[in-house]
Design an enzyme around this catalytic site. Structure first.
Site, PDB file in Angstrom:
ATOM      1  N   HIS A   6     -10.078   0.843   2.659  1.00 18.34           N
ATOM      2  CA  HIS A   6      -9.603   2.210   2.935  1.00 18.34           C
ATOM      3  C   HIS A   6     -10.775   3.130   3.244  1.00 18.34           C
ATOM      4  O   HIS A   6     -10.712   3.941   4.178  1.00 18.34           O
ATOM      5  CB  HIS A   6      -8.830   2.777   1.740  1.00 18.34           C
ATOM      6  CG  HIS A   6      -7.381   2.447   1.730  1.00 18.34           C
ATOM      7  ND1 HIS A   6      -6.522   2.774   2.755  1.00 18.34           N
ATOM      8  CD2 HIS A   6      -6.620   1.816   0.788  1.00 18.34           C
ATOM      9  CE1 HIS A   6      -5.303   2.361   2.459  1.00 18.34           C
ATOM     10  NE2 HIS A   6      -5.333   1.769   1.277  1.00 18.34           N
ATOM     11  N   CYS A  16       0.842  -1.190   0.000  1.00 16.22           N
ATOM     12  CA  CYS A  16       0.000   0.000   0.000  1.00 16.22           C
ATOM     13  C   CYS A  16       0.877   1.240   0.000  1.00 16.22           C
ATOM     14  O   CYS A  16       1.868   1.303   0.726  1.00 16.22           O
ATOM     15  CB  CYS A  16      -0.887  -0.022   1.240  1.00 16.22           C
ATOM     16  SG  CYS A  16      -2.013   1.370   1.372  1.00 16.22           S
ATOM     17  N   HIS A  40      -9.344  -4.040  -1.136  1.00 18.63           N
ATOM     18  CA  HIS A  40      -8.329  -3.202  -0.483  1.00 18.63           C
ATOM     19  C   HIS A  40      -8.822  -1.746  -0.427  1.00 18.63           C
ATOM     20  O   HIS A  40      -8.731  -1.092   0.613  1.00 18.63           O
ATOM     21  CB  HIS A  40      -7.014  -3.332  -1.262  1.00 18.63           C
ATOM     22  CG  HIS A  40      -5.877  -2.569  -0.692  1.00 18.63           C
ATOM     23  ND1 HIS A  40      -4.839  -3.183  -0.019  1.00 18.63           N
ATOM     24  CD2 HIS A  40      -5.570  -1.238  -0.705  1.00 18.63           C
ATOM     25  CE1 HIS A  40      -3.959  -2.259   0.350  1.00 18.63           C
ATOM     26  NE2 HIS A  40      -4.381  -1.072  -0.051  1.00 18.63           N
ATOM     27  N   GLU A  41      -9.364  -1.245  -1.559  1.00 15.96           N
ATOM     28  CA  GLU A  41      -9.811   0.157  -1.608  1.00 15.96           C
ATOM     29  C   GLU A  41     -11.093   0.370  -0.810  1.00 15.96           C
ATOM     30  O   GLU A  41     -11.256   1.403  -0.152  1.00 15.96           O
ATOM     31  CB  GLU A  41      -9.986   0.614  -3.061  1.00 15.96           C
ATOM     32  CG  GLU A  41      -8.725   0.528  -3.899  1.00 15.96           C
ATOM     33  CD  GLU A  41      -7.476   1.113  -3.249  1.00 15.96           C
ATOM     34  OE1 GLU A  41      -7.567   2.120  -2.518  1.00 15.96           O
ATOM     35  OE2 GLU A  41      -6.377   0.565  -3.478  1.00 15.96           O
TER      36      GLU A  41
END
Length: 187
Positions: free
Chosen positions: A164, A117, A160-161
């Site tokens: 976030h 990341c 993953h996003e």
């Protein structure tokens, strides 16, 4: 939410945003914005359209970057960009796209894989994620609802996003300290 317009991106490209993107600095942990869930956004607002364009511009100038979320540029919001085009692990590829208020509606075939990341530049880690995924969200600019069906590496990037946007880093998903590694190669 069904119908042909809900089957994918419907020809959406970043150019449809109609504004040039600016490259923004990427924040790194322990920046507080990275650990706070972002609020949902109005995908048709000028502010969100500009943010979407900036995410794409920042992602494009960052070597090896396959996704970038609003919290990574210091904005607490549920907006992110993804593009796994050309990545050697990518099989299903939807090109460059931005989603607002995205959520996972189906997840299956869980597998561990190494992740890195830009907001955690010195570490990588093994994270178990779904390798088959269905995500729903809205396109910036038009606000059109979309449903993406994907797998493998693109599915991992989306999760993953989305993490976030929920205030989570990949480090929050590793099995333990034994699954965290010092980054060996900087892109």
């Amino acid at each position: 939410m069904t119908g042909p317009e809900y089957a994918g991106l419907g020809g959406w490209t970043p150019e449809k945003l109609g504004v040039p993107g600016a490259v923004r600095p990427v924040v790194t942990a322990p920046e507080p914005v990275l650990s706070r869930p972002g609020p949902e956004v109005d995908p048709t607002s000028a502010e969100v359209v500009r943010l979407a364009a900036d995410l794409v511009a920042t992602m494009r100038v960052s070597p090896g970057c396959v996704g970038l979320a609003a919290p990574q540029v210091g904005v607490s919001a549920q907006v992110f960009a993804v593009d796994v085009t050309g990545h050697p692990k990518a099989v299903t590829v939807h090109g460059t796209f931005v989603l607002c208020n995205a959520r996972v509606v189906e997840a299956s075939r869980w597998k561990a894989g190494r992740e890195g990341c830009m907001s955690v530049p010195d570490l990588t880690g093994d994270v178990k994620r779904a390798s088959r995924l269905v995500v729903e969200g809205a396109l910036p600019g038009s606000g059109e609802p979309v449903r993406l069906v994907t797998d493998g590496f693109e599915a991992r990037a989306l999760q993953h996003e989305i993490d976030h946007c929920a205030g989570l880093l990949f480090l929050d998903r590793v099995a333990g300290a034994h699954a965290i590694y010092q980054r060996k190669v900087y892109l």
